[in-house]
Design an enzyme around this catalytic site. Structure first.
Site, mmCIF file in Angstrom:
data_model
loop_
_atom_site.group_PDB
_atom_site.id
_atom_site.type_symbol
_atom_site.label_atom_id
_atom_site.label_comp_id
_atom_site.label_asym_id
_atom_site.label_seq_id
_atom_site.Cartn_x
_atom_site.Cartn_y
_atom_site.Cartn_z
ATOM 1 N N GLU A 387 -3.817 6.840 -1.059
ATOM 2 C CA GLU A 387 -3.308 7.944 -0.306
ATOM 3 C C GLU A 387 -4.399 9.007 -0.692
ATOM 4 O O GLU A 387 -4.479 9.953 0.429
ATOM 5 C CB GLU A 387 -2.019 8.117 -0.915
ATOM 6 N N HIS A 390 -6.980 9.080 2.256
ATOM 7 C CA HIS A 390 -6.618 9.744 3.232
ATOM 8 C C HIS A 390 -6.531 11.270 3.447
ATOM 9 O O HIS A 390 -6.781 11.702 4.722
ATOM 10 C CB HIS A 390 -4.857 9.259 3.544
HETATM 11 N N1 BES Z 1 0.135 5.900 6.060
HETATM 12 C C1 BES Z 1 0.607 4.734 5.585
HETATM 13 C C2 BES Z 1 2.257 5.027 5.268
HETATM 14 C C3 BES Z 1 2.831 4.380 6.456
HETATM 15 C C4 BES Z 1 3.215 3.028 6.602
HETATM 16 C C5 BES Z 1 3.139 5.117 7.473
HETATM 17 C C6 BES Z 1 3.629 2.523 7.512
HETATM 18 C C7 BES Z 1 3.878 4.619 8.837
HETATM 19 C C8 BES Z 1 4.125 3.337 8.580
HETATM 20 C C9 BES Z 1 0.206 4.837 4.084
HETATM 21 O O1 BES Z 1 -1.173 5.539 3.804
HETATM 22 C C10 BES Z 1 -0.004 3.194 3.653
HETATM 23 O O2 BES Z 1 -0.937 2.803 4.176
HETATM 24 N N2 BES Z 1 0.833 3.059 2.706
HETATM 25 C C11 BES Z 1 0.802 1.531 2.187
HETATM 26 C C12 BES Z 1 0.678 1.496 0.825
HETATM 27 C C13 BES Z 1 -0.908 1.561 0.574
HETATM 28 C C14 BES Z 1 -1.181 1.241 -0.830
HETATM 29 C C15 BES Z 1 -1.484 0.341 1.558
HETATM 30 C C16 BES Z 1 2.415 1.143 2.274
HETATM 31 O O3 BES Z 1 3.133 1.848 2.311
HETATM 32 O O4 BES Z 1 2.514 -0.044 2.164
HETATM 33 ZN ZN ZN Z 2 -2.507 4.235 4.332
#
Ligand code: BES
Ligand code: ZN
Length: 977
Positions: A387, A390
């Site tokens: 995060e 990002h």
């Molecule tokens: N930007 C995503 C969150 C997200 C996920 C937004 C799906 C919209 C739809 C966030 O940065 C992300 O990738 N979160 C992952 C966890 C991460 C450690 C890979 C998740 O939510 O699984």
């Molecule tokens: Zn992500």
């Protein structure tokens, strides 16, 4: 400018007046008609002015002033937004997004704050496109700026998107409520009307009203808080930098926090519900280290600006203009860049990168030293790394449109590895990267895969872009690119990209251009060691000085779906190479094969090692067939060194026998990554029908000599998968023989394990996996030891802290009898540690009693004892259980509508539920059953990529059993003789 902002704000501030929205979301409905106001313009002769899903480009939002007032008792909110817009074509309409909001008032004023109409403006709705259109009777003129003002309201959302409610229970049993947001990709429009597309970047000035017992958080620091009226406070947040709507966030809660400052002065705080506050310390340490690391790696400060300069502006303002309430700024309110991380009790996915206010599922942020295992620790570290990456990749520079979401997610996933390796070397995160690539291969070798860049227009299509292809293939392709370019060139290229496109949007081409041009012309001319744009392509980056075109090469990975299979054959001093598309569901002898191969070609940066030297050889393969001179005296050649390339390798003509021999005789001649890669490769080829299963099984015969965790787990993992698949069929002899074989073959490894948390990260991880498998296979010493520990735990009334890495195994064994299961459920209900709860939940789903499994599914659906956020995991965990997989599938079919309503079509959860439950099937009858179900929900299934993936997957399983069951049976009989 600041003055203008203040005046306009005060103008609108006065008119907010708590009016209740009354508008319903019907197409072409009229706005409400508040008493004492002019009648609205008629809407009967107006039709919605815009027919496309994407908004018109000729109205650009510049600055939002947003006021929100949530009521955590009535669970609703009201708000107003004033958006400064830049009109670039003459028009009577402003079209923007809004979903489920009741718009109670609309007005447009010009730069001089003159209303464009003395009547309330009509608001038309197009719910199917989640858009509203505001009609201005006077033309908005090209080249002019205006302020659009809207008042609105809605219920707090019940799900996990938009402005939604969450609750938590205190240890005294009291339920407390909070309100939080999750906007990505298309849910900002559920909280306020906005231009909800990533390229409409604007500044946001947010105000939030709340009761004094709560705090509010948003992207930026609070600059001022004042009392609006008795019992209502208003927090005013500083104006944000230019950013996309999906990154806006606010939370109203009663949480506590810990805080620290990075070496460059960013104040980092971790928020959690008051009783979980003690679990926030590890995250604080990680976040501070990560921000320091990223600032250095990207060579760009944490991209929210220092607020010190603004303090000066306030001081000047104070001298020059009379301020009236609510604009009473104190000169003492100088604020510094903040990075807040908050654990939200109800959170659908893992975490979200809102700028300056990243939100997390509790298990992704909180670390409890008493109950969190080493894998939990690694997860928290990687999620924070993701995060915070990002904040640069995604927030500072954003993809132009959702078709290229990999530019956000692929990079953030890859940065997890780079950042954790640098900040927590002991975690040995690099040992996991291969798994990321393997999961990409698993998906990409089905025909249902898609190119990394794929069209996505509507919200359901957009949500589905957040998948293995964007994340894992994205990361894996970047890994290949980094190796191709070298670390240094890669890093300088991405710094260039981030700098050039800061606060803007980018396309893939912008990334390739930045990577190919790693220094300025002046640097180049002054003899610095870098490449000018003209030289860049000749760099050929250690790959034999070829004239290569980075864009052409990368397009083969980004715009084309699938993964290549490179088949290598030795011919005298030459290695002959051929590339095909690798497919696990279609054999070369199948009718479809040649059709599915047509037009596929990759530019493959090939690497290989031989026994002749320790050098890594490189060759760029751009044609369907090729050959390399390796010399006569070479006895073995291993292609795709350490799997730094995204391709599968097949060694023809006895090549695999050579590899098997090498592993048996001298496995350390290859790195642990190469050994792991060989195991993975071999079993991929087995599934695809290029290699017989017994050859694969023979290859892992060397594992008794293996001491490294990663190849060991890779080999054990395949055997476990075969076991879990056969467990769900009535092949009793194979189940029992395979179980016996695994226990016998890995006896020494199992016996080496201690029931403790001692050792290196790799050792601890191996211990968790090996003991859990041994107990699942009913290994008597394992069961005995687990039962003993569980008895102690029960006797302590659940207060005994088991070694964290083996707790799941102990609980799973304990959950096999009634008393154990009920005691675990009780502890689950009371525990304040999410790490503990997730281990218990897993154990509960291991019960052999179908009534208990059914109860868990129902509890998940109800969402009280087991939160709805955990329902998809419960379904998947029940589906792993041979007694539960049919139950889970029937549950999904029966409750399909409810599930879709809870999680939204296209979400992570729906995809995991579909692929996870059907993934257990391997018979033709089950395949037909899945097909029938998808036909019964045809309209939805046709929109879901996951439906096709699920079908491909079951088909692959069916074929696997048709082809390999007998081989497995015979092979086991031979081994156990
Ligand atoms: N930007 C995503 C969150 C997200 C996920 C937004 C799906 C919209 C739809 C966030 O940065 C992300 O990738 N979160 C992952 C966890 C991460 C450690 C890979 C998740 O939510 O699984
Ligand atoms: Zn992500």
């Amino acid at each position: 400018m600041v003055l203008v902002r203040l005046l306009v704000l005060s103008l609108f501030h006065m008119s907010l007046g708590g009016s209740q929205p009354t508008q319903s979301s019907q197409q072409a409905s009229s706005p409400p008609h508040p008493a004492g106001q002019q009648s609205p313009l008629g809407t009967s002769n107006l039709s919605f002015p815009w027919s496309r899903l994407r908004l018109p480009r000729y109205i650009i939002p510049l600055h939002y002033h947003l006021l929100l007032h949530p009521n955590l008792t009535t669970l609703s909110f009201t708000g107003s937004v004033q958006i400064q817009i830049d009109v670039q074509n003459n028009t009577n309409w402003v079209v923007l997004h809004s979903k489920g909001l009741q718009i109670s008032k609309a007005a447009i004023v010009d730069q001089n704050f003159a209303h464009l109409s003395d009547q309330v403006l009509p608001v038309l709705h197009n719910p199917s496109h989640e858009q509203i259109g505001i009609f201005s009777p006077r033309v908005l003129s090209s080249g002019q700026k205006y302020f659009l003002y809207l008042e609105f309201g809605a219920e707090l959302s019940e799900g996990f998107y938009g402005f939604y409610k969450s609750t938590y229970r205190t240890s005294t049993g009291e339920t407390r409520t909070l309100a939080s947001t999750h906007f990505e990709p298309t849910s900002a429009r559920m909280a306020f009307p906005c231009f909800d597309e990533p390229s409409f970047k604007a500044n946001f000035s947010i105000r939030i009203r709340r009761s004094p017992e709560y705090i509010s958080l948003s992207n930026m620091p609070v600059v001022e808080t004042f009392e609006v009226n008795a019992g209502v406070l208003e927090d005013q947040f500083d104006a944000s930098v230019k950013m996309s709507t999906y990154l806006v966030a606010f939370v109203i809660c009663d949480f506590k926090y810990v805080t620290a400052t990075t070496s460059s002065g960013v104040q980092v705080s971790i928020y959690a519900s008051p009783e979980k506050w003690p679990q926030t310390h590890y995250a604080l340490e990680v976040a501070v280290k990560m921000l320091d690391f990223y600032e250095e790696y990207f060579n760009i400060h944490y991209p929210l600006p220092k607020q010190g300069t603004l303090c000066l502006v306030f001081l000047l303002l104070l001298c020059q203009i009379p301020l009236f309430p609510p604009f009473t700024f104190s000169p003492l309110t100088c604020v510094f860049p903040l990075s807040d991380l908050i654990a939200i009790p109800d959170f659908e996915s893992g975490a979200m990168e809102n700028w300056g206010l990243t939100t997390y599922r509790e298990t992704s942020l909180l670390f409890d030293p008493l109950t969190s295992s080493i894998s939990d620790k690694l997860w928290v570290t990687m999620v924070i790394g993701h995060e915070l990456a990002h904040q640069w990749f995604g927030n500072l520079v954003t993809m132009e449109w959702w078709n290229d979401i990999w530019l956000n997610e692929g990079f953030a996933r890859y940065m997890e590895y780079i950042s954790v390796e640098a900040t927590y070397p002991d975690l040995k995160v690099e040992e996991y990267l291969l798994q990321t690539c393997f999961s990409a291969v698993g998906h990409d070798s089905l025909n249902s895969s898609r190119p990394i860049s794929s069209p996505a227009e509507n919200p359901t299509q957009i949500k589905q872009m957040f998948d293995t292809v964007s994340y894992d293939k994205g990361a894996c392709v970047l890994h290949m690119l980094r190796h191709f370019l070298t670390d240094d060139v890669f890093q300088r290229g991405i710094v260039r990209y981030l700098r050039k496109y800061s606060y803007r949007n980018a396309h893939n081409q912008d990334l390739w251009d930045s990577l190919a041009n790693t220094c300025s012309e002046e640097d180049f001319m002054s003899g610095k060691h870098c490449y000018s744009s003209s030289q860049a392509s000749k760099n050929a980056y250690l790959f034999a000085g070829e004239h290569m075109d980075l864009t052409a090469m990368m397009n083969t990975w980004i715009l084309q779906k699938g993964i290549p299979l490179v088949t290598v054959t030795r011919k005298g001093p030459h290695l002959l190479l051929r590339q095909d598309r690798f497919l696990r569901t279609v054999l070369p002898s199948d009718r479809l094969w040649s059709t599915l191969q047509q037009g596929f070609l990759w530019h493959i940066p090939l690497t290989y090692k031989t026994d002749a030297s320790s050098t890594i050889h490189r060759h760029l393969m751009t044609t369907p067939t090729d050959s390399i001179h390796i010399g006569e005296e070479v006895s073995w050649v291993k292609v795709n060194t350490d799997m730094t390339g995204y391709y599968v390798v097949h060694y023809e003509d006895g090549g695999w026998d050579e590899m098997t021999k090498l592993l048996r005789e001298n496995h350390t001649a290859l790195s642990y990554k190469d050994r792991t890669h060989l195991i993975h490769n071999a079993f991929q080829l087995v599934t695809a029908g290029h290699l017989s299963l017994d050859k694969g099984l023979d290859l892992i015969g060397y594992l008794q000599l293996e001491t490294h965790t990663v190849p060991l787990l890779e080999g054990i993992g395949y055997l476990e998968t075969f076991y879990r698949m056969t467990e769900k069929r009535n092949e009793f002899d194979v189940i029992s023989n395979l179980g016996m074989y695994i226990l016998r073959f890995f006896r020494a490894v199992i016996d080496r394990q201690t029931w403790s948390d001692r050792g290196s990260v790799s050792e601890r991880r191996l211990r968790s996996e090996v003991l859990s498998l041994a107990c699942h296979l009913k290994d008597p010493p394992c069961l005995e030891r687990a039962r003993e520990s569980f008895k102690d735990w029960l006797q302590s009334n659940g207060t005994l802290n088991l070694p964290t890495d083996v707790a799941v195994t102990v609980f799973s064994v304990g959950a096999q009898d009634d008393h154990g299961w009920v005691s675990l459920l009780h502890t689950y209900n009371m525990s304040l540690s999410e790490a503990q709860k997730s281990k218990i939940l897993f154990a509960l789903t291991c019960s052999r009693d179908t009534n208990k499994l059914h109860r868990l599914l129902e509890l998940g659906l109800e969402g009280k004892v087991i939160r709805s956020q955990d329902l998809s995991s419960v379904i998947l965990m029940v589906a792993r259980n041979p007694r539960g997989y049919r139950l889970a599938w029937n549950f999904v079919k029966k409750n399909w509508d409810t599930l879709v309503q809870k999680f939204q079509l296209g979400s992570f959860c729906i995809r995991n539920i579909l692929i996870g439950t059907t993934g257990q099937f391997s018979s033709p009858e089950e395949l037909t059953e899945v097909q029938h179900f998808f036909e019964s929900i045809k309209e939805q299934a046709s929109q879901l990529r996951a439906a096709q993936v699920a079908l491909d997957n079951v088909q692959k399983n069916v074929r696997w059993f048709q082809r390999n069951l007998e081989t497995l049976r015979n092979w086991l009989n031979k081994q156990l003789q």
